[in-house]
Design an enzyme around this catalytic site. Structure first.
Site, PDB file in Angstrom:
ATOM      1  N   LYS A   1       0.827  -1.210   0.000  1.00 35.87           N
ATOM      2  CA  LYS A   1       0.000   0.000   0.000  1.00 35.87           C
ATOM      3  C   LYS A   1       0.859   1.256   0.000  1.00 35.87           C
ATOM      4  CE  LYS A   1      -4.443  -1.423   1.893  1.00 35.87           C
ATOM      5  NZ  LYS A   1      -5.436  -1.231   2.941  1.00 35.87           N
TER       6      LYS A   1
ATOM      7  N   LYS B   1      -4.562  -9.971  -5.583  1.00 39.45           N
ATOM      8  CA  LYS B   1      -5.850 -10.298  -4.952  1.00 39.45           C
ATOM      9  C   LYS B   1      -6.942  -9.322  -5.398  1.00 39.45           C
ATOM     10  CE  LYS B   1      -5.968  -7.537  -0.867  1.00 39.45           C
ATOM     11  NZ  LYS B   1      -6.396  -7.225   0.441  1.00 39.45           N
TER      12      LYS B   1
ATOM     13  N   LYS C   1     -11.340  -4.132  -3.102  1.00 41.73           N
ATOM     14  CA  LYS C   1     -12.380  -3.114  -3.307  1.00 41.73           C
ATOM     15  C   LYS C   1     -11.788  -1.753  -3.628  1.00 41.73           C
ATOM     16  CE  LYS C   1     -13.777  -3.580   1.579  1.00 41.73           C
ATOM     17  NZ  LYS C   1     -12.527  -3.649   2.307  1.00 41.73           N
TER      18      LYS C   1
END
Ligand code: TYM
Length: 331
Positions: free
Chosen positions: A112, A194, A197
């Site tokens: 991230k 993966k 959202k």
């Protein structure tokens, strides 16, 4: 006494098929057997930028998606993380037990933080808050997807270190509860990543609220390979992912799926997968729409008020124990 379960999902968008198959659907299956607490991790969501009104709406949406997916508010404690201030409080205390080194090794943080310029301290520190979430409630098991395994290992390490430091079994050491087949549903656009959202490529994920046409469109566009044979293999990540999804929903094993589509090409297989997904999401969407009517607002608020009360009662006792152990002066 029933064993304790705790888990949560961030309200950072509409839930994906990954959240559903990797976590939520499993919660629904175990709700009768365990004493369960499920929360909406809003404190976690602000580790990346959020628009305030969208965050509020997403939080409501997650609650409705929990219930629409089959979590029974009469059987489970459902609450919003920020309604129980002990999460933040214990998070701080555990910051003084966790090491910079172990947090630096978290792969989710590494991934991230690569995508952002101004990385917030909260993003780095997030697994400590997650440890607090779990340890407050003496959770025996934490049902999550594979991506959370490392955070759970950290939780166990921090809990053990805290217990050793203060020479007292304050925290129960939790176990992960991860489904092998559905623990990692992959992006439709890049089956080595993966499904997420927060993916900027909206075609990579299926949302729980996507209409059938949208699901068909996204699955048809899913990246596969050129063999055109439905076969379960690690070197066919796109087809493997679709087979995993199909298997999870239909309960058919891989041999059965291979036999079923022996004479079919990818087009036919993809359409079958898409329709199976749409069929399984249809009742959830209908229930969601029902809950979303303005007259149900009070009902939802009452579930959250009750959930926060139940959770606070347990969390405040644990924090009192922790404060005593650490050496804080009582009031
Ligand atoms: P979050 O919001 O990213 O995801 C919620 C749950 O969905 C699972 N999941 C997946 N499972 C399979 N395939 C995927 N592609 C996929 N994507 C997500 C996640 O593993 C998770 O179980 N840190 C957590 C929220 C949290 C939490 C906690 C969970 C905060 N505190 C305490 C358990 C206990 C998170 O970000 O999940």
């Amino acid at each position: 006494m029933k064993k304790q379960i705790l888990s949560g999902i961030q309200p950072s968008g509409i839930l994906t098929l990954g959240n559903y198959l990797g976590a939520l659907r499993n919660w629904v299956k175990i709700q009768d057997e365990y004493d369960c607490k499920f929360f909406i991790a809003d404190l976690h969501a602000i580790t990346v930028s959020q628009d305030p009104e969208t965050l509020r709406q997403n939080t409501k949406n997650v609650i409705m998606q929990y219930i629409a997916s089959g979590l029974d508010p009469e059987k489970n404690t459902i609450f919003v993380q920020s309604h129980v201030h002990e999460h933040a409080e214990l998070g701080w205390i555990l910051n003084c037990t966790a090491y910079m080194g172990e947090l630096s090794r978290m792969t989710q943080y590494k991934d991230k933080s690569k995508k952002q310029d101004n990385i917030k301290v909260g993003l780095f520190d997030y697994p400590v808050l997650m440890a607090a979430d779990i340890l407050l409630y003496d959770a025996d098991f934490v049902p999550v997807g594979e991506d959370q395994r490392q955070h759970l290992e950290l939780t166990r390490d921090v809990a053990q270190r805290f217990n050793n430091t203060y020479n007292k079994e304050i925290f129960k050491i939790p176990e992960p509860f991860i489904q092998k087949e559905t623990g990692r549903i992959m992006s439709l656009q890049d089956p080595t990543k993966k499904m997420s959202k927060s993916d900027s490529n909206k075609d990579g994920f299926i949302s729980l609220l996507d209409p059938r046409e949208e699901i068909v469109r996204k699955v048809k566009k899913a990246v596969t390979d050129s063999e055109n044979v439905i076969r379960y293999s690690d070197d066919k990540p796109g087809i493997k992912n679709l087979m995993n999804i199909y298997s999870a929903i239909t309960d058919k094993n891989y041999e059965e799926i291979e036999a079923e589509f022996k004479d079919a090409g990818y087009g036919e297989f993809k359409l079958a997968v898409a329709n199976t997904i749409a069929d399984s999401l249809e009742p959830i969407q209908a229930k969601f729409n029902e809950l979303n009517a303005p007259e149900n607002n009070n009902y939802l608020n009452s579930i959250l008020a009750r959930g926060a009360k139940e959770a606070s009662l347990i969390a405040s006792k644990k924090v009192a124990e922790v404060k005593e152990a650490v050496g804080f002066l009582g009031k």
